[in-house]
Scaffold this motif. Structure first.
Motif, mmCIF file in Angstrom:
data_model
loop_
_atom_site.group_PDB
_atom_site.id
_atom_site.type_symbol
_atom_site.label_atom_id
_atom_site.label_comp_id
_atom_site.label_asym_id
_atom_site.label_seq_id
_atom_site.Cartn_x
_atom_site.Cartn_y
_atom_site.Cartn_z
ATOM 1 N N ILE A 22 0.865 -1.179 0.000
ATOM 2 C CA ILE A 22 0.000 0.000 0.000
ATOM 3 C C ILE A 22 0.902 1.229 0.000
ATOM 4 N N VAL A 23 0.685 2.116 -0.978
ATOM 5 C CA VAL A 23 1.554 3.287 -1.084
ATOM 6 C C VAL A 23 0.904 4.542 -0.507
ATOM 7 N N ALA A 24 -0.438 4.525 -0.391
ATOM 8 C CA ALA A 24 -1.127 5.689 0.165
ATOM 9 C C ALA A 24 -2.497 5.269 0.663
ATOM 10 N N ALA A 73 -9.869 4.541 1.913
ATOM 11 C CA ALA A 73 -9.434 4.266 0.538
ATOM 12 C C ALA A 73 -7.935 3.992 0.504
ATOM 13 N N ARG A 74 -7.537 3.028 -0.340
ATOM 14 C CA ARG A 74 -6.142 2.585 -0.409
ATOM 15 C C ARG A 74 -5.670 2.612 -1.861
ATOM 16 N N ALA A 75 -4.446 3.063 -2.060
ATOM 17 C CA ALA A 75 -3.778 2.953 -3.356
ATOM 18 C C ALA A 75 -2.526 2.134 -3.154
ATOM 19 N N GLY A 76 -2.274 1.204 -4.075
ATOM 20 C CA GLY A 76 -1.120 0.337 -3.897
ATOM 21 C C GLY A 76 -0.726 -0.389 -5.158
ATOM 22 N N THR A 77 0.048 -1.445 -4.984
ATOM 23 C CA THR A 77 0.558 -2.230 -6.100
ATOM 24 C C THR A 77 0.555 -3.706 -5.724
ATOM 25 N N ILE A 78 -0.026 -4.521 -6.615
ATOM 26 C CA ILE A 78 0.096 -5.974 -6.509
ATOM 27 C C ILE A 78 1.201 -6.389 -7.467
ATOM 28 N N ARG A 79 2.180 -7.130 -6.960
ATOM 29 C CA ARG A 79 3.295 -7.572 -7.787
ATOM 30 C C ARG A 79 3.113 -9.044 -8.154
ATOM 31 N N ARG A 89 -1.789 -1.961 -10.634
ATOM 32 C CA ARG A 89 -2.005 -0.753 -9.840
ATOM 33 C C ARG A 89 -3.395 -0.824 -9.202
ATOM 34 N N THR A 90 -3.455 -0.553 -7.910
ATOM 35 C CA THR A 90 -4.742 -0.591 -7.221
ATOM 36 C C THR A 90 -5.090 0.789 -6.668
ATOM 37 N N PRO A 91 -6.397 1.122 -6.615
ATOM 38 C CA PRO A 91 -7.547 0.314 -6.985
ATOM 39 C C PRO A 91 -7.502 -0.079 -8.466
ATOM 40 N N ALA A 92 -7.872 -1.352 -8.735
ATOM 41 C CA ALA A 92 -7.804 -1.909 -10.082
ATOM 42 C C ALA A 92 -9.184 -2.360 -10.547
ATOM 43 N N ALA A 121 -6.053 10.730 -6.588
ATOM 44 C CA ALA A 121 -6.667 11.474 -5.492
ATOM 45 C C ALA A 121 -6.288 10.874 -4.136
ATOM 46 N N ILE A 122 -6.238 9.534 -4.045
ATOM 47 C CA ILE A 122 -5.846 8.894 -2.784
ATOM 48 C C ILE A 122 -4.411 9.280 -2.438
ATOM 49 N N ALA A 123 -3.531 9.243 -3.437
ATOM 50 C CA ALA A 123 -2.126 9.581 -3.204
ATOM 51 C C ALA A 123 -1.968 11.030 -2.759
ATOM 52 N N ALA A 124 -2.846 11.896 -3.271
ATOM 53 C CA ALA A 124 -2.763 13.319 -2.930
ATOM 54 C C ALA A 124 -3.517 13.664 -1.651
ATOM 55 N N GLY A 125 -4.272 12.707 -1.116
ATOM 56 C CA GLY A 125 -5.069 12.976 0.079
ATOM 57 C C GLY A 125 -6.305 13.807 -0.192
ATOM 58 N N THR A 126 -6.797 13.765 -1.451
ATOM 59 C CA THR A 126 -7.947 14.594 -1.842
ATOM 60 C C THR A 126 -9.128 13.749 -2.297
ATOM 61 N N PHE A 127 -9.221 12.529 -1.783
ATOM 62 C CA PHE A 127 -10.238 11.607 -2.297
ATOM 63 C C PHE A 127 -11.655 12.082 -2.002
#
Length: 375
Positions: free
Chosen positions: A8-10, A15-21, A28-31, A350-356
């Motif tokens: 999870i990157v943010a 709400a979560r933004a992240g990466t599944i490897r 890229r998530t949300p996907a 928006a999640i990464a920026a904190g503006t969701f």
């Protein structure tokens, strides 16, 4: 597990933004996962699906086991090679499709016997067979075999179904075995009942999976009931694993699900709607079959970078739909898949920026405007 991971990157509230490897690439998530039921996203080339921004596709165990057959796909090099898609693929377990065949099936502790909707031939699907089929297909993410009652259903029926699904989940885990680079997701059940959802989450966590799905929703309960469950169900599942809401959905369903902590979704809606003349835009759904578009030289959506919007007018799209030309489904499906991927991109940013929260307000306000005025 080797080769599969999630970070999870943010976060922004839930709400979560992240990466599944995965060994086949990052997701890229949300996907949003386009649905390639029969080893194809209808009306699209695989490279076109990738161009819309999709990182992963969904393949359908039930349909592929019936036609052309999992063993045949395996002999031909696996599903990725068979359908010319070199990115990750998630396969469902077949459980949902078997549920929808309730008139053609028999359910026991061992599994489900059913008759093919294609030719009436008899088949059996068990947790072990579902894992075998998904291994033969070579999918990167497999789903455990579960049973999902349609809603509404009484609590005793839902409780018995959930308990059976948990026993099947343990059998699925055992049958899946140790497959480095491949993941197995468990599926939470329990209908709309908080206590049953908690019991299911506890059972799944004790078994241990690489990711977890919230199952048994979008099966007739309505959006508010679904959101009520999503207010508590995702947080019952391990926070360090991907959370997948199966079979969802409309754009506002997806936004609401991400706001409640969901990382992955899939739905046939963008492709099915494209084939029936419906286009998703930030201002809502456009029915291209309507006569108001017949003389309109404007694009479907002037903010969209897809081929349908960049190179064709509403008038042309209206014409080819009414003339039943194949290009209609091709262009509208491409547009809809691109709309869905732009939606996911917007949420990740928006999640990464904190503006969701503000992004959500703008999303709903723009949709409420409705389509642009007719000429």
């Amino acid at each position: 597990m080797a080769g599969f991971g999630f970070s999870i990157v943010a976060t922004d509230v839930k709400a979560r933004a992240g990466t599944i490897r995965t060994p086949r690439g990052e997701i890229r998530t949300p996907a949003f996962m386009p649905v390639g039921t029969a080893a194809t996203v209808k009306a699209m080339l695989p490279e076109s699906v990738r161009a819309t921004g999709a990182d992963i596709l969904l393949g359908n165990t039930y349909h592929l086991m019936l036609r052309p057959g999992a063993e045949r796909i395996d002999r031909l090099g696996g599903l990725h090679r068979f359908m010319n898609w070199d990115r990750p693929i998630l396969t469902d377990s077949g459980g949902f499709q078997v549920m929808s065949l309730s008139g053609l099936r028999k359910l026991t502790e061992r599994g489900v016997t059913f008759r093919s909707h294609i030719d009436g031939s008899r088949h059996e699907l068990t947790p072990e067979r579902s894992m075998e089929i998904q291994r033969l297909l070579g999918s990167d993410i497999a789903m455990c075999f579960d049973e999902c009652p349609a809603l509404p259903a009484d609590r005793d029926r839902i409780a018995a179904s959930m308990a059976l699904s948990m026993r099947w989940a343990a059998r699925s885990r055992d049958a899946f075995g140790d497959r480095p680079g491949h993941a197995l997701f468990g599926i939470q059940q329990g209908g709309l009942d908080r206590d049953l959802r908690a019991q299911s989450a506890e059972a799944l966590t004790a078994i241990g999976f690489d990711g977890y799905a919230v199952g048994g929703l979008a099966v007739g309960e309505g959006q508010q009931a679904m959101f009520d469950v999503l207010d508590f169900a995702p947080s019952m599942l391990p926070a360090d694993r991907p959370r997948y809401l199966m079979g969802v959905g409309k754009p506002d369903d997806i936004v609401g699900a991400v706001a409640r902590g969901i990382d992955m979704m899939d739905c046939v809606l963008p492709s099915r709607s494209g084939r029936t003349g419906q286009a998703f835009t930030p201002r809502g759904v456009v029915n291209i079959k309507n006569a108001r578009h017949a003389d309109d030289p404007r694009p479907l959506d002037e903010t969209c970078d897809c081929p349908a919007c960049q190179s064709y007018s509403r008038a042309y799209l209206h014409h080819v739909f009414r003339a039943q030309e194949m290009i209609s489904g091709m262009l509208l499906t491409w547009h809809n898949l691109r709309y869905y991927q732009r939606l996911m991109e917007g949420m990740r940013t928006a999640i990464a920026a904190g503006t969701f929260a503000g992004w959500q307000d703008d999303f709903h306000a723009t949709r409420a405007l409705g389509d642009i005025e007719p000429l």
